[in-house]
Design a protein around this motif. Structure first.
Motif, PDB file in Angstrom:
ATOM      1  N   THR A 632       0.839  -1.210   0.000  1.00  0.00           N
ATOM      2  CA  THR A 632       0.000   0.000   0.000  1.00  0.00           C
ATOM      3  C   THR A 632       0.871   1.257   0.000  1.00  0.00           C
ATOM      4  N   MET A 633       1.913   1.252   0.818  1.00  0.00           N
ATOM      5  CA  MET A 633       2.821   2.408   0.844  1.00  0.00           C
ATOM      6  C   MET A 633       3.464   2.621  -0.527  1.00  0.00           C
ATOM      7  N   HIS A 634       3.877   1.529  -1.181  1.00  0.00           N
ATOM      8  CA  HIS A 634       4.450   1.643  -2.525  1.00  0.00           C
ATOM      9  C   HIS A 634       3.426   2.208  -3.492  1.00  0.00           C
ATOM     10  N   LYS A 635       2.173   1.750  -3.364  1.00  0.00           N
ATOM     11  CA  LYS A 635       1.108   2.238  -4.253  1.00  0.00           C
ATOM     12  C   LYS A 635       0.889   3.740  -4.070  1.00  0.00           C
ATOM     13  N   ILE A 636       0.961   4.189  -2.824  1.00  0.00           N
ATOM     14  CA  ILE A 636       0.780   5.624  -2.553  1.00  0.00           C
ATOM     15  C   ILE A 636       1.875   6.415  -3.269  1.00  0.00           C
ATOM     16  N   LEU A 637       3.116   5.962  -3.135  1.00  0.00           N
ATOM     17  CA  LEU A 637       4.236   6.660  -3.792  1.00  0.00           C
ATOM     18  C   LEU A 637       4.119   6.587  -5.313  1.00  0.00           C
ATOM     19  N   GLU A 638       3.682   5.431  -5.799  1.00  0.00           N
ATOM     20  CA  GLU A 638       3.571   5.222  -7.254  1.00  0.00           C
ATOM     21  C   GLU A 638       2.509   6.129  -7.853  1.00  0.00           C
ATOM     22  N   THR A 639       1.341   6.181  -7.203  1.00  0.00           N
ATOM     23  CA  THR A 639       0.250   7.001  -7.755  1.00  0.00           C
ATOM     24  C   THR A 639       0.499   8.494  -7.536  1.00  0.00           C
ATOM     25  N   THR A 640       1.306   8.827  -6.535  1.00  0.00           N
ATOM     26  CA  THR A 640       1.633  10.239  -6.331  1.00  0.00           C
ATOM     27  C   THR A 640       2.302  10.816  -7.572  1.00  0.00           C
ATOM     28  N   SER A 641       3.201  10.052  -8.168  1.00  0.00           N
ATOM     29  CA  SER A 641       3.892  10.547  -9.361  1.00  0.00           C
ATOM     30  C   SER A 641       2.912  10.743 -10.520  1.00  0.00           C
ATOM     31  N   ILE A 642       1.873   9.903 -10.593  1.00  0.00           N
ATOM     32  CA  ILE A 642       0.862  10.056 -11.650  1.00  0.00           C
ATOM     33  C   ILE A 642       0.075  11.344 -11.428  1.00  0.00           C
ATOM     34  N   PHE A 643      -0.288  11.600 -10.176  1.00  0.00           N
ATOM     35  CA  PHE A 643      -1.024  12.839  -9.868  1.00  0.00           C
ATOM     36  C   PHE A 643      -0.148  14.067 -10.100  1.00  0.00           C
ATOM     37  N   GLN A 644       1.134  13.958  -9.778  1.00  0.00           N
ATOM     38  CA  GLN A 644       2.059  15.078 -10.015  1.00  0.00           C
ATOM     39  C   GLN A 644       2.060  15.471 -11.493  1.00  0.00           C
ATOM     40  N   ARG A 645       2.103  14.459 -12.343  1.00  0.00           N
ATOM     41  CA  ARG A 645       2.116  14.721 -13.788  1.00  0.00           C
ATOM     42  C   ARG A 645       0.808  15.388 -14.214  1.00  0.00           C
ATOM     43  N   ALA A 646      -0.310  14.887 -13.659  1.00  0.00           N
ATOM     44  CA  ALA A 646      -1.615  15.448 -14.023  1.00  0.00           C
ATOM     45  C   ALA A 646      -1.728  16.912 -13.599  1.00  0.00           C
TER      46      ALA A 646
END
Length: 1284
Positions: A632-646
């Motif tokens: 879950t922690m990895h998923k949070i970090l992973e999706t954060t980068s997607i939101f940053q791009r958006a």
């Protein structure tokens, strides 16, 4: 003529004083006996399909009786004639190449080893095995079959040959026999009769009762004769006694045989009467050429460009042969090459191309690459056996596209489409009222101190820091059954996230009994839900969640939730409340009880428990509480980068609802269906083309599977959204890239519902077309096929739109009930239907189409009577279980996946070909099935056309045939050129190819680029002697070698081959041809095929250092063993073709650990024993996960349980040698035996080794044990009787 004879005379007189030319030959054989080519051919055909295998088995009976002269050559040709009946010319060439490589010898030998493990009865040429019981007599089978059900069924391997007409419930009879023997055919016919009667499942395994004394000569490897440095002495002075090796080394049949510009192959043809004089002239020229005086530095600088220039001046048909000759014999050719002039155009074009090679392909000057149809073939890691697989896969696809009418450049454009199934995760919608959210980051007061702007995502932080922002970026939903034993642990993880202020919005879905009248005082799941709802209404969801955690704290580890646990907490926290009013049947706190189960079933997320992260379900192996936190922690970090791009791109702003943004992404679907998303997918072969139809049942039953599919496709009439087909209106925009075939019994409610859901989905999409295959539940008659006949009649006689409207009516239950009550079919006719022609078709007594469909479902789709399935662009989804839901949302997901991965890409290519709509849609379906069925591999590389006027060798393909697009980039003075040139020469004989070889030369060389001679052992077909017998086998020949240098011989074999020298009197590390009489013949043997793997402990995620595995069979459980390395958990086991069982070694390894899971093996994941089958020459790498036993969690594998300090490398080495003996035994061994490890290579150092051994033996009384690396020792040393 006179001049030629004069030259010959002069050279003849001068050569009399020259020494004879010397040669080195190398051969490589297997340890096992030579396997019959007939059996190897059957294995090749089985990879093309089991139908072809069994057809060949039947047809092979005629090979022995055919009239021929009894020679090996005529037998071989007769066998090929039978085998090639169903193969294309390209496949025939690949078969001949496979037989030359003997690539299926390992598969035949694997069956031989499996048979040996069964302990064949003595004196039998074949035998039967029925569930573990053996017999040689067919008459005894009856008794064995009667009691077979009491014994477990045998494990069948992936490579087993199972007769197609098999009843899965029947006992399994395995016949071990040799195809080609008379006895085999007699027993085979008997077993086939039983199999077709449904009495047995017939499996055939190869068994050779009297193996050949010959060995298998292998090819597909390289041999290097490297010039050795003589700075220090390494050569033994001992005289080698005469050799008894018989080797034919001079190749008189070389058609070119060029020496210093003389083409001796041509001269031998023109002047056959001067053969002796030509031989002497050739010898003289060779000896004058073989002078290897060192070159000056200025002569070395341009050698690469000069070699390229020499190759490119040759005619294109000879250029590859010239490249092979120059690169493989470079040390003796270099001086002549230095005189070659390099044109400025050639140099400029090579340098221009090199900019592109570097920029797009990452190739530096001097690097090499090979591309076949855009696929990168890595010459360092891919051996010739892997390359054959690539060629066969490519051939299947290209021939399939060609048969569909796609040719030339269009074929290669379609081939290069990247349509592999997407790995992107699909998500379900979490905006459902069935989810109870226990927190909300955007409104809860506990998060007031956090910033609320999405721009905070762009603020720099340290890597790995989780940003606390008041937005619901991360949504974590638990869908659980409260009574399940893992629920408490999962809720504990959620509670940990919540209490530690992790930026997660947490939601709960309790899936419980949704019956109307259910008593919470009897059902603990319902009791928990009602308690949660009561506390949520009285307080809030957060407080309700804390109450649930209090309830689970009452449950002991390993126990299940009970009603008493719920009641005790409820009474304690709310003593004034009446328990019955909260938990009882008439409870007012029943919110979401039905909605939660409906949401769970509608989303199709799979078995409980389920954890969703932003709607995407985690894998089952990620739900372990320890793993879940990390994942879950990895998923949070992973999706954060997607939101940053958006945010950066302006796609997400402060005024947008973040959850709405997430749920509007293209990967969010209404329902996830594991059947649709699974990675192992089955496709129909839609490449067949014929003029057969399903309305001729008698003809249909005689067709092969591929032709049956073609007949079904030919007979299809489709429903489309707007009713537009090519019969009514022509418009390119109506090419529909998605085709659904709905399979079911449409005279049963389940089949009609599936059809109705498909038609309902079609109303929302103009991308799909639908047709039907009827799979009757019982024998068809006039009463049980009314709906099926009505649908068929409408499709055959009405316009698409009218047919669709009528069939929609037929799929409704009220219509069927009315028909059963006696209503006339025409009462349900829709406006515009031609009722007369419809009624005529409907009342026709001919039901061939239903009979054909039923046979098709049984034989090709492998469905039982009445079973449902959906076929989407040739992909079989099914069989669907009784009651299994497959609704509109599933069709939506299916369409979404096809459009995203393949449909639109193929459609755009097909539209360019200009087909009409129906034909184009058909073509999209067939091409999609063909391309998607290919194994997933690396993406094809798009390379632009380089400059090829001056710097490329070009060979054009034959016109009108499918061709491979082959691009090679090579520096002609590198090891890659030594391997690539002979490979391309063989490929040129095997396949029709458009070949371009681009030179990638290095400039300003300061050293000799190649200091070795090289041969690549590869032949396109088996060779025969002048007497039409099999030639001895492929060998590497180094002819006319210079005699002054000191050489060392090395073999360059596939990584998984363990090879050792077995027969030669010479020192292969130090070959000095001046001291050799004529030929140095080196014979090598393939000692083992290596089984490699990686092992991890799932608890720690680290390799279990010191863990030991054994490999053996059922009769010999331990044949070899190994230890797991700390480095990547690597282990390696020596094996040979066969079926092997991998076990943990008895002792501490087995006591402490158990095998948790395995990947890449041949036994199912849940099997107790790990079975690994080695049946080819390619590398086999497996992955094994182990876990410590529950009561051994604190045990250290490298400790004996008494001394905590004993660990480390030396202890693991000790365990490896002692096999886990008791401590006192090890101590005694350590005192009593002196272990001496030695590595020696070459005869001189082996002499030193013998001196050392004698010296030690004389000067110590302690028992000694000498350890040698066998691979490095010479055959002479290994045969020394004094060392035994």
């Amino acid at each position: 003529m006179g001049i030629l004879i004069a030259v010959l005379g002069v050279c003849f007189s001068s050569s009399l004083v020259q020494a004879d030319s010397k040669a080195v030959t190398t051969s490589l054989t297997t340890k096992w006996s030579s396997t019959p080519l007939l059996l190897e051919t059957s294995e090749f055909l089985s990879e093309e399909g089991q139908e072809k295998f069994w057809s060949f088995v039947e047809a092979s009976e005629n090979i022995k009786t055919a009239e021929h002269d009894g020679s090996d050559y005529s037998s071989y040709q007769e066998m090929l004639k039978v085998a090639c009946q169903t193969l294309s010319p390209l496949q025939q060439n690949l078969l001949k190449f496979s037989l030359s490589l003997r690539s299926y010898s390992a598969a035949v030998q694997a069956f031989q080893q499996i048979a040996a493990d069964e302990s064949p009865p003595e004196g039998c040429t074949l035998f039967f095995v029925v569930h573990g019981e053996k017999t040689c007599e067919f008459d005894s089978l009856g008794n064995l079959l009667q009691a077979a059900s009491d014994r477990p069924k045998p494990f069948l391997f992936k490579g087993d040959h199972k007769y197609p007409a098999a009843n899965p419930e029947s006992p399994v009879v395995i016949l071990y026999a040799e195809i080609g023997s008379e006895e085999f055919y007699r027993q085979h016919r008997r077993l086939v009769a039983k199999a077709e009667a449904g009495e047995i499942t017939y499996v055939l395994r190869h068994y050779i009762a009297n193996p050949s004394k010959e060995k298998v000569y292998l090819s597909g490897y390289g041999v290097e004769l490297a010039i050795k440095s003589t700075e220090y002495k390494a050569k033994d002075d001992t005289q080698v006694k005469g050799t008894d090796v018989n080797a034919t080394v001079i190749d008189e049949n070389d058609p070119i045989d060029e020496v210093q510009g003389f083409l001796f192959g041509k001269l031998r043809q023109l002047y056959p009467d001067l053969s002796e004089e030509l031989k002497e002239l050739r010898k003289h020229l060779v000896e004058s050429t073989n002078e290897m005086a060192p070159l000056k530095v200025w002569q070395l600088q341009d050698l690469s460009f000069q070699t390229a220039a020499r190759i490119l001046t040759a005619p294109p048909v000879d250029a590859l042969m010239v490249m092979k000759d120059l690169s493989q014999n470079f040390p003796t050719k270099a001086r002549a090459i230095t005189k070659t002039v390099v044109s400025s155009e050639l140099r400029a074009e090579i340098e221009e191309n090199q900019k592109y090679f570097k920029g797009t392909l990452g190739l530096q000057p001097g690097d090499s690459a090979l591309f076949i149809n855009g696929l990168l073939i890595d010459l360092d890691t891919q051996d010739i056996f892997s390359l054959i697989d690539v060629l066969r896969n490519e051939a299947r696809v290209m021939e399939g596209l060609h048969s569909l009418g796609i040719e030339g450049v269009s074929l290669h454009n379609v081939l290069k489409l990247n349509i592999q199934p997407s790995d992107s995760d699909y998500a379900v919608d979490i905006r459902s009222p069935a989810i109870s959210w226990i927190n909300n980051l955007e409104v809860d007061s506990r998060y007031n101190s956090w910033p609320s702007s999405v721009q905070e995502l762009l603020r720099p932080t340290f890597p790995g820091v989780i940003r606390q922002i008041r937005k619901n970026f991360h949504n974590f939903v638990l869908i659980v059954d409260p009574t399940h034993e893992t629920t408490a642990e999962l809720l504990n993880v959620a509670e940990m996230f919540f209490s530690n202020h992790i930026p997660l919005r947490i939601g709960l879905v309790f899936v419980v009994n949704d019956s109307e009248d259910v008593d919470g005082l009897q059902d603990p799941g319902v009791a928990l839900l009602r308690t949660y709802n009561y506390v949520a209404q009285e307080m809030d969801n957060n407080y309700a969640f804390q109450t649930v955690m209090s309830i689970y704290n009452k449950v002991k580890t390993g126990d299940q939730l009970k009603v008493e646990h719920v009641v005790s907490v409820l009474e304690k926290q709310y003593p004034y409340v009446e328990i019955n009013s909260v938990l009882g049947i008439d409870s007012a706190y029943d919110q979401n009880r039905k909605a939660a189960r409906a949401y769970y079933e509608q989303t199709g997320v799979g078995p409980l428990p389920v954890v969703l992260f932003n709607g995407m379900p985690f894998q089952k192996d990620q739900l372990d509480p320890d793993d879940l936190e990390t994942v879950t922690m990895h998923k949070i970090l992973e999706t954060t980068s997607i939101f940053q791009r958006a945010v950066y791109l302006g796609e997400l702003s402060n005024d947008q609802d973040v959850v709405e943004y997430i749920m509007n992404q293209p990967n969010v679907v209404p329902r996830i269906n594991s059947r649709i998303l699974r990675s192992d997918r089955e496709y129909l072969d839609l490449t067949g083309m014929n003029n057969h139809f399903v309305d001729d049942f008698a003809r249909f039953t005689t067709l092969e599977s591929k032709d049956k599919t073609a007949a079904v496709a030919n007979s299809m009439t489709y429903l489309t959204k707007k009713g537009m087909s090519s019969k009514e209106i022509y418009d390119d925009s109506f090419v529909r890239p998605v085709t659904f075939w709905i399979v079911g019994d449409f005279d049963k409610p389940s089949g009609r519902q599936l059809l109705y859901d498909a038609i309902k989905h079609q109303k929302s999409s103009n991308n799909i077309r639908i047709s039907m295959i009827n799979n009757p539940s019982e024998e068809p008659n006039s009463q049980n096929t009314i709906v099926a006949k009505a649908i068929w009649a409408a499709l055959q006689t009405q316009t698409s739109n009218n047919a669709k409207n009528f069939i929609t009516k037929m799929a409704k239950e009220e219509t069927v009930k009315a028909l059963e009550a006696g209503a006339d079919i025409l009462e349900f006719a829709v406006g515009g239907m031609d009722t007369n022609i419809f009624k005529e078709a409907f009342e026709s007594p001919k039901v061939d189409f239903i009979l054909s469909h039923a046979v098709y479902c049984r034989d090709v789709l492998k469905l039982k009577k009445g079973q449902r399935a959906v076929i989407s662009n040739g992909r079989i989804i099914g069989p669907l279980e009784d009651g299994e839901m497959f609704n509109q949302d599933d069709f939506h997901l299916l369409e979404n996946i096809i459009l995203k991965t393949s449909g639109q890409k193929i459609k755009s290519q097909i539209q360019q070909l200009g087909f009409e709509e129906d034909l184009a849609s058909d073509l999209v379906m067939k091409v999609d099935a063909l391309l998607s069925a290919q194994p997933k591999g690396e993406a094809r590389i798009e390379y632009q056309f380089f400059e090829e006027r001056y710097s490329a060798v070009k060979l054009r393909p034959k016109e009108g045939e499918t061709y491979f697009d082959v691009v090679a980039i090579v520096d002609p003075v590198t090891r890659d050129a030594q391997r690539l040139a002979p490979l391309l020469l063989v490929l040129n004989q095997l396949i029709n190819m458009n070949l371009r070889v681009f030179m990638n030369c290095q400039s300003k060389l300061s050293d000799m680029p190649l200091k070795s001679f090289y041969r690549y052992v590869l032949e396109p077909e088996i060779s025969f002697t002048a007497e039409n017998n099999f030639a001895p086998g492929p060998i590497a020949k180094f002819l006319d070698m210079p005699q002054s240098p000191l050489f060392t011989l090395n073999l360059n074999t596939p990584e998984s081959w363990m090879v050792e020298s077995v027969r030669t009197p010479y020192d292969l590390d130090n070959i000095f041809l001046e001291e050799v009489e004529s030929v140095v013949a080196a014979e090598y043997e393939l000692e083992y095929l290596l089984l490699e793997g990686h092992c991890y402990d799932i608890t720690t995620g680290q390799p279990p250092r010191g863990l030991q595995f054994t490999l053996g069979t059922s009769s010999s459980p331990v044949i070899v063993d190994t230890i797991v390395m700390a480095n990547l958990g690597y282990f390696q086991l020596k094996a040979n073709p066969g079926a092997w069982t991998l076990r943990l070694r008895k002792g501490r390894s087995e006591d402490i650990y158990r095998i948790y899971s395995h990947d890449g093996t041949d036994s199912p994941p849940e099997a107790n024993e790990v079975i690994v089958v080695l049946n080819n020459f390619k590398s086999k790498i497996i992955k094994v996960k182990v876990q410590k036993k529950f009561d051994m969690m604190n045990e250290d594998l490298l400790s004996d349980g008494t001394n905590e300090n004993e660990s480390g490398f030396w202890e693991s080495l000790k365990w490896g040698f002692t096999g886990g003996q008791k401590n006192e035994d090890v101590k005694q061994d350590k005192d009593d035996v002196l272990n001496i490890f030695s590595v020696a290579s070459g005869h001189l150092y082996e002499r030193f080794l013998r001196i050392m051994m004698l010296s030690v033996l004389k000067h110590t009384k302690t028992p000694l044990k000498f350890w040698f690396l066998k691979n490095y020792l010479s055959p002479t040393f290994k045969r020394n009787k004094e060392l035994r």
